[in-house]
Motif scaffolding. Sequence first.
Motif, PDB file in Angstrom:
ATOM      1  N   UNK A 290       0.836  -1.182   0.000  1.00 34.41           N
ATOM      2  CA  UNK A 290       0.000   0.000   0.000  1.00 34.41           C
ATOM      3  C   UNK A 290       0.872   1.232   0.000  1.00 34.41           C
ATOM      4  N   UNK A 291       0.573   2.164  -0.898  1.00 31.57           N
ATOM      5  CA  UNK A 291       1.331   3.409  -0.984  1.00 31.57           C
ATOM      6  C   UNK A 291       0.337   4.560  -1.072  1.00 31.57           C
ATOM      7  N   UNK A 292       0.395   5.444  -0.085  1.00 30.81           N
ATOM      8  CA  UNK A 292      -0.500   6.588  -0.071  1.00 30.81           C
ATOM      9  C   UNK A 292       0.331   7.847  -0.234  1.00 30.81           C
ATOM     10  N   UNK A 293      -0.012   8.631  -1.232  1.00 30.39           N
ATOM     11  CA  UNK A 293       0.705   9.875  -1.492  1.00 30.39           C
ATOM     12  C   UNK A 293      -0.282  11.020  -1.327  1.00 30.39           C
ATOM     13  N   UNK A 294      -0.013  11.882  -0.378  1.00 35.32           N
ATOM     14  CA  UNK A 294      -0.931  12.986  -0.133  1.00 35.32           C
ATOM     15  C   UNK A 294      -0.367  14.308  -0.636  1.00 35.32           C
ATOM     16  N   UNK A 295       0.491  14.245  -1.635  1.00 33.95           N
ATOM     17  CA  UNK A 295       1.072  15.450  -2.198  1.00 33.95           C
ATOM     18  C   UNK A 295      -0.011  16.273  -2.883  1.00 33.95           C
ATOM     19  N   UNK A 296      -0.008  17.560  -2.612  1.00 34.76           N
ATOM     20  CA  UNK A 296      -0.977  18.454  -3.228  1.00 34.76           C
ATOM     21  C   UNK A 296      -0.211  19.564  -3.937  1.00 34.76           C
ATOM     22  N   UNK A 297      -0.583  19.832  -5.146  1.00 38.17           N
ATOM     23  CA  UNK A 297       0.041  20.912  -5.906  1.00 38.17           C
ATOM     24  C   UNK A 297      -1.064  21.886  -6.276  1.00 38.17           C
ATOM     25  N   UNK A 298      -0.969  23.099  -5.756  1.00 36.99           N
ATOM     26  CA  UNK A 298      -1.993  24.097  -6.038  1.00 36.99           C
ATOM     27  C   UNK A 298      -1.382  25.280  -6.763  1.00 36.99           C
ATOM     28  N   UNK A 299      -2.137  25.815  -7.662  1.00 38.98           N
ATOM     29  CA  UNK A 299      -1.700  27.006  -8.391  1.00 38.98           C
ATOM     30  C   UNK A 299      -2.510  28.195  -7.897  1.00 38.98           C
ATOM     31  N   UNK A 300      -1.959  29.362  -8.034  1.00 33.53           N
ATOM     32  CA  UNK A 300      -2.666  30.578  -7.663  1.00 33.53           C
ATOM     33  C   UNK A 300      -3.840  30.761  -8.608  1.00 33.53           C
ATOM     34  N   UNK A 301      -4.882  31.425  -8.147  1.00 32.21           N
ATOM     35  CA  UNK A 301      -6.087  31.591  -8.975  1.00 32.21           C
ATOM     36  C   UNK A 301      -5.800  32.281 -10.302  1.00 32.21           C
ATOM     37  N   UNK A 302      -4.830  33.189 -10.339  1.00 34.82           N
ATOM     38  CA  UNK A 302      -4.517  33.874 -11.585  1.00 34.82           C
ATOM     39  C   UNK A 302      -3.761  32.960 -12.555  1.00 34.82           C
TER      40      UNK A 302
END
Length: 80
Positions: A35-47
């Motif tokens: 089992x491998x859980x990756x909780x990486x989140x990549x967010x960009x600015x709204x603009x």
Amino acid sequence: MYDLFRRWQRHGTWQRIFTELQARADAKGVITWDLNVDSTICRAHQHAAGARKRRTCKRNRRAASPPSRTTMTSDARAAA
């Protein structure tokens, strides 16, 4: 073909096929249950996503102009 696919999906046929194939592969020992859980989140600015700007900020206009030179007491003596 698509209608048949959707009908099988709604009735759970694909899930039953998957469960059966998974059970057979597990019985043969060809599945490793790591089992491998990756909780990486990549967010960009709204603009960055192309959102419209509401209005131009006044602070940005001032930043574009060259900064004024501050006169120090030592500078005033050197100029005299």
